[in-house]
Design an enzyme around this catalytic site. Structure first.
Site, short mmCIF file in Angstrom:
data_model
loop_
_atom_site.label_atom_id
_atom_site.label_comp_id
_atom_site.label_asym_id
_atom_site.label_seq_id
_atom_site.Cartn_x
_atom_site.Cartn_y
_atom_site.Cartn_z
N PRO A 1 2.07 31.17 10.20
CA PRO A 1 1.24 29.98 9.68
C PRO A 1 -0.46 31.15 10.19
O PRO A 1 -0.88 30.92 9.23
CB PRO A 1 1.00 29.32 11.50
CG PRO A 1 2.49 28.55 11.39
CD PRO A 1 2.89 30.45 11.14
N ARG B 1 -6.09 18.91 -34.26
CA ARG B 1 -7.48 18.32 -33.60
C ARG B 1 -8.50 18.91 -34.60
O ARG B 1 -8.05 19.88 -35.22
CB ARG B 1 -6.92 19.01 -32.23
CG ARG B 1 -9.14 17.59 -32.00
CD ARG B 1 -9.22 16.62 -31.39
NE ARG B 1 -10.12 16.36 -30.77
CZ ARG B 1 -10.44 15.29 -30.91
NH1 ARG B 1 -9.50 14.43 -31.10
NH2 ARG B 1 -12.13 14.77 -29.91
N HIS C 1 -7.67 22.47 -25.67
CA HIS C 1 -7.25 20.53 -25.71
C HIS C 1 -8.82 19.89 -25.44
O HIS C 1 -8.68 18.71 -25.47
CB HIS C 1 -6.22 20.17 -24.25
CG HIS C 1 -5.41 20.64 -24.80
ND1 HIS C 1 -4.46 21.61 -24.97
CD2 HIS C 1 -3.95 19.68 -24.51
CE1 HIS C 1 -3.42 21.33 -25.43
NE2 HIS C 1 -2.84 20.73 -25.21
N GLU D 1 5.09 35.49 -3.46
CA GLU D 1 5.52 36.53 -3.89
C GLU D 1 4.80 38.00 -3.70
O GLU D 1 4.93 38.68 -4.36
CB GLU D 1 6.39 37.08 -5.20
CG GLU D 1 7.71 36.25 -4.82
CD GLU D 1 8.33 35.93 -4.12
OE1 GLU D 1 9.34 36.86 -3.29
OE2 GLU D 1 9.54 34.80 -3.99
C1 LIG Z 1 3.76 26.82 -3.10
C2 LIG Z 1 3.90 28.18 -2.11
C3 LIG Z 1 5.45 28.67 -1.39
C4 LIG Z 1 5.31 29.30 -0.62
N1 LIG Z 1 6.77 29.90 -0.63
C5 LIG Z 1 7.57 30.89 0.78
C6 LIG Z 1 8.32 31.26 1.15
O1 LIG Z 1 9.50 30.55 0.55
N2 LIG Z 1 9.07 31.86 1.72
C7 LIG Z 1 8.10 32.69 2.35
O2 LIG Z 1 8.11 33.08 3.77
N3 LIG Z 1 6.79 32.53 2.57
C8 LIG Z 1 6.35 31.73 0.78
N4 LIG Z 1 5.23 32.05 0.60
C9 LIG Z 1 3.76 32.26 1.29
C10 LIG Z 1 3.60 33.32 0.56
O3 LIG Z 1 3.91 33.98 1.01
C11 LIG Z 1 1.86 33.83 1.24
O4 LIG Z 1 1.12 32.79 0.99
C12 LIG Z 1 1.23 34.77 0.76
O5 LIG Z 1 1.93 36.08 1.12
C13 LIG Z 1 -0.04 35.32 1.35
O6 LIG Z 1 -0.65 35.45 2.42
P1 LIG Z 1 -0.71 33.69 3.20
O7 LIG Z 1 -1.52 33.08 2.66
O8 LIG Z 1 -0.93 34.42 4.73
O9 LIG Z 1 -2.56 34.90 2.79
P2 LIG Z 1 -3.64 36.06 3.58
O10 LIG Z 1 -2.41 37.43 3.55
O11 LIG Z 1 -4.01 35.29 4.73
O12 LIG Z 1 -4.55 36.79 2.53
C14 LIG Z 1 -5.69 36.11 1.91
C15 LIG Z 1 -6.61 36.72 1.28
O13 LIG Z 1 -6.30 38.03 1.57
C16 LIG Z 1 -6.23 38.99 1.05
N5 LIG Z 1 -5.04 40.32 1.07
C17 LIG Z 1 -4.99 40.47 2.27
N6 LIG Z 1 -4.00 41.43 3.38
C18 LIG Z 1 -5.56 42.19 2.01
C19 LIG Z 1 -5.83 43.76 2.01
N7 LIG Z 1 -5.24 44.41 3.54
N8 LIG Z 1 -6.68 44.37 0.69
C20 LIG Z 1 -7.27 43.06 -0.11
N9 LIG Z 1 -6.74 42.37 -0.25
C21 LIG Z 1 -5.80 41.71 1.02
C22 LIG Z 1 -4.91 38.86 -0.21
O14 LIG Z 1 -4.94 38.63 -0.90
C23 LIG Z 1 -5.51 36.68 0.02
O15 LIG Z 1 -6.24 36.96 -1.51
C24 LIG Z 1 4.71 30.20 -0.18
C25 LIG Z 1 2.92 30.57 -0.62
C26 LIG Z 1 2.78 28.80 -1.38
C27 LIG Z 1 1.67 29.00 -1.46
#
Ligand SMILES: Cc1cc2nc3c(=O)[nH]c(=O)nc-3n(C[C@H](O)[C@H](O)[C@H](O)COP(=O)(O)OP(=O)(O)OC[C@H]3O[C@@H](n4cnc5c(N)ncnc54)[C@H](O)[C@@H]3O)c2cc1C
Length: 401
Positions: A132, A284, A354, A379
């Site tokens: 989380p 269209r 569209h 990823e």
């Molecule tokens: C539908 C879905 C399926 C997923 N499936 C999996 C899974 O199977 N297994 C798994 O482990 N994870 C999974 N994920 C998680 C996914 O890998 C993460 O959401 C992703 O790595 C981004 O992490 P975060 O959401 O915590 O964003 P954060 O890390 O909190 O980032 C928030 C923002 O800050 C930016 N940011 C963060 N650090 C930096 C930095 N150093 N410099 C500049 N910008 C930065 C990011 O680019 C982003 O724009 C999934 C996510 C989704 C939405």
């Protein structure tokens, strides 16, 4: 056969596999995808079909009952499947990453136990790094595995598990301090645990709860869940590779091939968006002619097709590099970054072509519009890809002297 996104130099077997998958996508996936997606329904019939085709074992070596195909073959299949429905490619992707990690890093006993059943699609994989409080910053993981005799006791909360409910084997990354005293670099004190469980929701094994599906804007059908570990006991022989402290590297290796896979998904979704756009533009009519005859729309189609071609070429290049045994983090990062950005742009252009109908749930482009953003995040976000690319470039182009 489409004119775009052709791949030179494929073997007869690769061409045969791709033709079979494409046929399956056209007949079994595209006709039902949008309806199932709107109902957020798991595509069981499609998954059964993929099992029959042997796709769950595509890259698993033949000695374990798989097809022993390359990353390139796999990526091209994913591209075809995502062209039909991106969620279906998500169902096989985490399975594939876990099988790959087992093949590369597992002990012989772990390979013998899991790979044959994974090849048959009986054991289905999910992988879990995110929590989380973190996604990009994997080094901040707080879930813990603590040794207790012949077992480890796992505690912590995980987030965003693709296939969290349907999988029966989850590769879970935890911090493990055994043999890694305080002060050890975070990436050297992490371990991948192979957690077996029942499919479904609720308490799926003592100490392990899958609370339920996360409600998402797109990428529906495939289940995405949390995972809660509270005193979960795992036998010591379920540490991936048999030794603690290697988890970070194992996961990063898995994510690297996962990135080629996400790039392939971006290519597939963009191709479908192009197909929908070019078809609609010829049907269209405005101001006395098909909108495809307005230069502004033709320019859009030209830009879209160029992006489809460029993304496909970079994805193929990244897959071939990995298949050759070379490091491919630069190529995979570039391909993932470009393909996901281009996918979003091509989908947006197809949506604009569209007109108002793109906003209607009756048109497939509405689904693609909600699916494309996930590729910008999964990823590793675009920002994280650029960090990887930037670092590698500075390694390659370091000033001498
Ligand atoms: C539908 C879905 C399926 C997923 N499936 C999996 C899974 O199977 N297994 C798994 O482990 N994870 C999974 N994920 C998680 C996914 O890998 C993460 O959401 C992703 O790595 C981004 O992490 P975060 O959401 O915590 O964003 P954060 O890390 O909190 O980032 C928030 C923002 O800050 C930016 N940011 C963060 N650090 C930096 C930095 N150093 N410099 C500049 N910008 C930065 C990011 O680019 C982003 O724009 C999934 C996510 C989704 C939405």
């Amino acid at each position: 056969m489409s004119r775009l996104a052709q791949t030179a130099g494929l073997t007869d077997i690769q061409q045969e596999i791709l033709a079979t998958v494409r046929d399956f996508v056209d007949k079994e996936i595209i006709p039902v995808a949008t309806e199932l997606e709107h109902r957020d329904e798991y595509p069981q019939q499609i998954v059964d079909g993929l099992k029959e085709l042997g796709l769950f074992g595509l890259m698993i070596p033949e000695e374990y009952g798989g097809l022993g195909e390359s990353l390139l073959t796999y990526a091209l299949c994913v591209e075809e499947i995502a062209r039909g429905w991106m969620s279906v490619s998500g169902i096989i992707n985490t399975h594939f990453i876990v099988a790959y990690m087992l093949k590369q890093h597992g002990t012989q006993e772990q390979k013998d136990t899991f790979l044959p059943r994974m090849a048959a699609g009986e054991v289905r994989g999910a992988f879990s790094m995110s929590e989380p409080g973190l996604g990009s910053d994997v080094s901040a993981i707080t879930s813990k595995g603590v040794r207790d005799g012949d077992e480890y006791v796992l505690d912590g909360q995980k987030m965003w598990l693709t296939n969290g409910g349907t999988s029966t084997l989850v590769a879970v990354l935890c911090r493990s301090d055994e043999g890694h005293p305080e002060g050890t670099a975070p990436h050297k004190s992490m371990t991948t645990f192979l957690v077996e469980k029942e499919p479904g929701f609720g308490e799926v094994r003592p100490g392990l709860t899958i609370p339920g599906k996360i409600d998402k804007m797109g990428y529906k059908g495939v289940d995405t869940t949390e995972l809660v570990m509270s005193g979960l006991r795992i036998p010591a022989n379920r540490v991936l590779g048999g030794a603690t402290g290697r988890g970070f590297y194992q996961m990063m290796d898995g994510v690297e091939v996962g990135r080629v896979n996400v790039a392939a998904r971006g290519c597939g979704v963009a191709q479908r968006a192009f197909e929908l756009g070019v078809s609609y533009a010829q049907q269209r009519h405005t101001f006395g002619k098909a909108i495809a005859q307005h230069q502004a729309i033709q320019f859009k189609l030209a830009e879209m097709a160029t992006k489809v071609e460029a993304a496909h070429a970079m994805m193929v290049n990244a897959a071939r590099k990995k298949d050759s045994g070379e490091r491919n983090d630069l190529e995979a990062g570039m391909a993932k970054y470009l393909a996901s950005e281009y996918c979003k742009e091509v989908v947006e252009d197809a949506f604009r072509i569209h007109g108002g109908y793109g906003f209607s749930k009756e048109y497939e482009i509405e689904r693609l519009y909600r699916e494309a953003p996930m590729l910008l995040i999964g990823e590793g976000t675009a920002e994280i890809q650029k960090m990887i690319i930037g670092r590698r470039l500075l390694e390659e182009y370091r000033l001498q002297g």
